[in-house]
Enzyme design. Structure first.
Site, PDB file in Angstrom:
ATOM      1  N   ARG A  89      -1.772  18.012   1.094  1.00 59.40           N
ATOM      2  CA  ARG A  89      -0.375  17.278   0.722  1.00 59.40           C
ATOM      3  C   ARG A  89       0.063  16.511   1.866  1.00 59.40           C
ATOM      4  NH1 ARG A  89       1.694  19.182  -4.175  1.00 59.40           N
ATOM      5  NH2 ARG A  89       3.701  18.318  -3.662  1.00 59.40           N
ATOM      6  N   TRP A  91       6.949  17.461   5.379  1.00 58.68           N
ATOM      7  CA  TRP A  91       6.830  16.281   5.807  1.00 58.68           C
ATOM      8  C   TRP A  91       8.192  15.369   6.037  1.00 58.68           C
ATOM      9  CZ3 TRP A  91       7.546  11.041   4.093  1.00 58.68           C
ATOM     10  CH2 TRP A  91       6.492  10.157   4.592  1.00 58.68           C
ATOM     11  N   ASN A 146      11.641  20.545  -1.772  1.00 56.74           N
ATOM     12  CA  ASN A 146      10.464  19.541  -1.706  1.00 56.74           C
ATOM     13  C   ASN A 146      11.353  18.451  -2.466  1.00 56.74           C
ATOM     14  OD1 ASN A 146       8.245  17.899  -1.651  1.00 56.74           O
ATOM     15  ND2 ASN A 146       6.968  19.065  -3.241  1.00 56.74           N
ATOM     16  N   GLU A 165      -8.090  -2.941  -1.878  1.00 56.10           N
ATOM     17  CA  GLU A 165      -8.369  -1.504  -1.903  1.00 56.10           C
ATOM     18  C   GLU A 165      -9.232  -1.205  -0.489  1.00 56.10           C
ATOM     19  OE1 GLU A 165      -8.811   2.657  -2.440  1.00 56.10           O
ATOM     20  OE2 GLU A 165      -7.390   1.119  -2.926  1.00 56.10           O
ATOM     21  N   HIS A 174      -3.198 -21.424   3.059  1.00 56.63           N
ATOM     22  CA  HIS A 174      -1.863 -21.675   2.669  1.00 56.63           C
ATOM     23  C   HIS A 174      -1.178 -20.605   3.884  1.00 56.63           C
ATOM     24  CE1 HIS A 174      -2.162 -23.927  -0.713  1.00 56.63           C
ATOM     25  NE2 HIS A 174      -3.402 -23.432  -1.064  1.00 56.63           N
ATOM     26  N   LYS A 233      -0.737  13.528   0.224  1.00 54.50           N
ATOM     27  CA  LYS A 233      -1.626  13.215  -0.710  1.00 54.50           C
ATOM     28  C   LYS A 233      -0.798  12.962  -1.939  1.00 54.50           C
ATOM     29  CE  LYS A 233      -5.661  13.071  -2.898  1.00 54.50           C
ATOM     30  NZ  LYS A 233      -6.434  11.963  -2.486  1.00 54.50           N
TER      31      LYS A 233
END
Length: 596
Positions: free
Chosen positions: A27, A73, A97, A470, A493, A591
């Site tokens: 995670r 985190w 969390n 992506e 541009h 994640k």
């Protein structure tokens, strides 16, 4: 982001918590800690991987029959031992969390009332608030509920009280929690992967629920305080979070699993009913973040080109900043790998408030988004451990392509013969992806040329622009090289100003009406000294503008963009590997993004 595991099992809790934290590592986190209740609460915290916490426990053992644990985190406060969870005040230990948005205001109030703080975190206000509320009433559940009423944000917590050696109390206020039961006690975690080896049944608790965990009993109270039952399901077969020795890491394995993920997704969607809200819609809002947003960018073209439905593509975090206009005959598609993305859940709240019917494209059936949306359209990629989306992205692509095609057919916008042709292409997608694996060595060679670059430019037109976006994201995520994608027609541009000798420029160019224009754009950047790479389908094609060409299997514009993406996955993967980076756990990323 962040991970919670807590349990009441009767013995050896520290070892069990460490095992659970390892399963939550994917995670994303920067520190870890546990609090175990024996004769007293013992807290152990360490910066870095769970290994560091385990080493600390060897030197300073802590055990008991009940405990809470956390991988952090960093949001408020840098990664440090003092900022790591759990946070303890006057016998109350808490892991959290999410984010407490008004924590500064609460901190000031608490300091004025005589409290002092050790950390920079928002979480530390929670045990202080609970202790204040316990002074008014000794009931822990009521104290937690009253403390929550003072806090704003999306979060979940697990609370340990030194006065009760048999109870953990959890509160779910927007950040996912699952509970588990079995012969090995009662457990709660952010993700069922942390529990599958310890419990026999798992249930998701709803927003506002409080779960009271005892070793042989779990009681759930809804937001009104009423005892409720939530749906329990047998735990699925355990899925290891350890990479097989056949692959160097999870990400490489998950790239290899993409053909199977696509085939399984197609098979599982075959008999699902199409949501009528999409067939009857005059307008569709597609809402997503990150890689899911780029999958939505591809889907927008299919719904418009095949179904002739107007589509607005929304970044989830931006949707709430704009007024909701003209929602009559509007339907929304929300895309998320985890189904717990905070920005996407917030968008769902807004859409629900405006009575917009919703369809969720999600890989986790037990997630909030899958459970709360009006319709659930599953992807079937299996658990993805690598932080960068690979097999979940191609599965989203597959589900969205299938959905757009079937909606167009039901609307009568696509003939039977054309629908059969496009469906056959989707069914060939697994074998087409396998054929791309032959390009891996070439992608590795190109990676060796770009790995020392400071920046990289990706170009494409139409659906190829979505693929390019992506591809740029994958390179950024895995190699930390600055990469941006632009529609190739936008080159003159502004972006052409950054072209300099040796700058890598990767162009996605499907065989179709925009091919020649994209090749002309590639020639323009090559003339200015760029190192140019073309990704296109196999076949005869002369292109002096490309220094290197990656050729994927021949395909129509319907599925060619995803083949380009797989080629760019290999490019990003090998760039990261050659730089010696941790491919599975890119720095600063998580994640599941569970905070806004």
């Amino acid at each position: 982001m962040c991970g919670i595991i807590a349990g009441v099992n009767g013995s050896f809790m520290a070892h069990a918590l460490i095992d659970g934290l390892r399963k939550l590592e994917y995670r994303g986190y920067d520190s870890a800690g546990i609090a175990v209740l024996g004769e007293r609460i013992k807290v152990r915290r360490a910066v870095g991987p769970v290994d560091q916490l385990e080493l600390l426990l060897r030197d300073r053992p802590a055990d008991g029959s009940i405990g809470i644990a956390h991988t952090r985190w960093a949001t408020h406060g840098k990664p440090s031992e003092i900022n790591a969870h759990p946070h303890v005040h006057d016998g109350i230990a808490v892991v959290q969390n999410g984010i407490i948005e008004n924590h500064q205001e609460l901190r000031r109030e608490l300091i004025a009332a005589g409290h002092s703080f050790l950390s920079e975190t928002d979480t530390e206000v929670i045990p202080h608030l609970i202790v204040e509320e316990l002074a008014r009433s000794s009931d822990l559940v009521s104290a937690i509920r009253r403390a929550a009423a003072r806090m704003r944000g999306r979060y979940s917590i697990a609370v340990l009280d030194k006065r009760d050696r048999d109870t953990i109390v959890t509160l779910h206020m927007g950040s996912s929690l699952v509970i588990g039961r079995g012969n090995n006690g009662a457990w709660v975690a952010s993700d069922d992967v942390a529990l599958t080896d310890r419990v026999t049944d798992i249930a998701s608790i709803e927003e506002g629920d409080i779960a009271i965990l005892k070793r042989t009993e779990i009681t759930i109270l809804d937001k009104k305080g009423t005892v409720v039952e939530r749906e329990w399901a047998p735990v699925e077969e355990s899925q290891s979070t350890a990479a097989s020795t056949e692959w160097p890491d999870h990400t490489r394995r998950e790239i290899d699993e993409q053909p199977t993920a696509v085939a399984t997704t197609l098979r599982n969607l075959a008999n699902l009913d199409i949501p009528e809200c999409l067939v009857n819609a005059d307008r569709i809002q597609i809402v997503a973040c990150g890689s899911s947003y780029y999958a939505g960018m591809l889907a927008r073209r299919w719904f418009e080109e095949l179904g002739h439905i107007r589509v607005d593509l929304e970044i989830a975090s931006e949707l709430s900043t704009r007024p909701m206009l003209d929602t009559d005959k509007t339907a929304a598609i929300l895309i998320s790998q985890s189904g717990e993305t905070a920005d996407t859940i917030a968008a769902l709240d807004l859409l629900e408030a405006n009575s917009v019917p919703t369809v969720a494209i999600v890989n986790v059936a037990r997630s909030q988004l899958a459970r709360r949306a009006d319709h659930f359209w599953p992807t079937s990629a299996g658990r993805e451990i690598g932080v960068a989306a690979t097999k979940t992205f191609v599965s989203q692509f597959t589900a969205l392509a299938q959905l757009a095609l079937r909606v167009a057919r039901l609307k009568g916008e696509v003939s039977i013969s054309r629908a059969v042709e496009l469906q056959a292409e989707l069914c060939r997608l697994p074998s087409s992806i396998r054929n791309i694996f032959g390009c891996e060595a070439q992608a590795g060679d190109i990676a060796s040329r770009i790995k020392t670059s400071e920046s990289c430019l990706f170009l494409g037109r139409g659906a190829d622009y979505a693929s390019a976006a992506e591809g740029a994201l994958k390179l950024k995520e895995l190699s930390y090289i600055h990469a941006e994608a632009y529609p190739a027609g936008e080159l003159k541009h502004g972006p052409i100003a950054v072209i300099a000798d040796g700058l890598p420029v990767i162009a996605c160019a499907s065989r179709g009406p925009t091919l020649e224009k994209t090749l002309s754009n590639l020639a323009e950047v090559k003339a200015r000294g760029a190192y140019t790479v073309l990704i296109t389908e196999r076949g005869e094609l002369e292109c002096d503008a490309a220094d290197d060409v990656i050729r994927v299997p021949q395909a129509s514009p319907f599925i060619a963009p995803i083949l380009h993406v797989v080629a760019m996955q290999f490019l990003a993967y090998h760039t990261s590997s050659q730089l010696g980076l941790d491919v599975d756990k890119p720095r600063n990323l998580a994640k599941s993004v569970t905070v806004e």
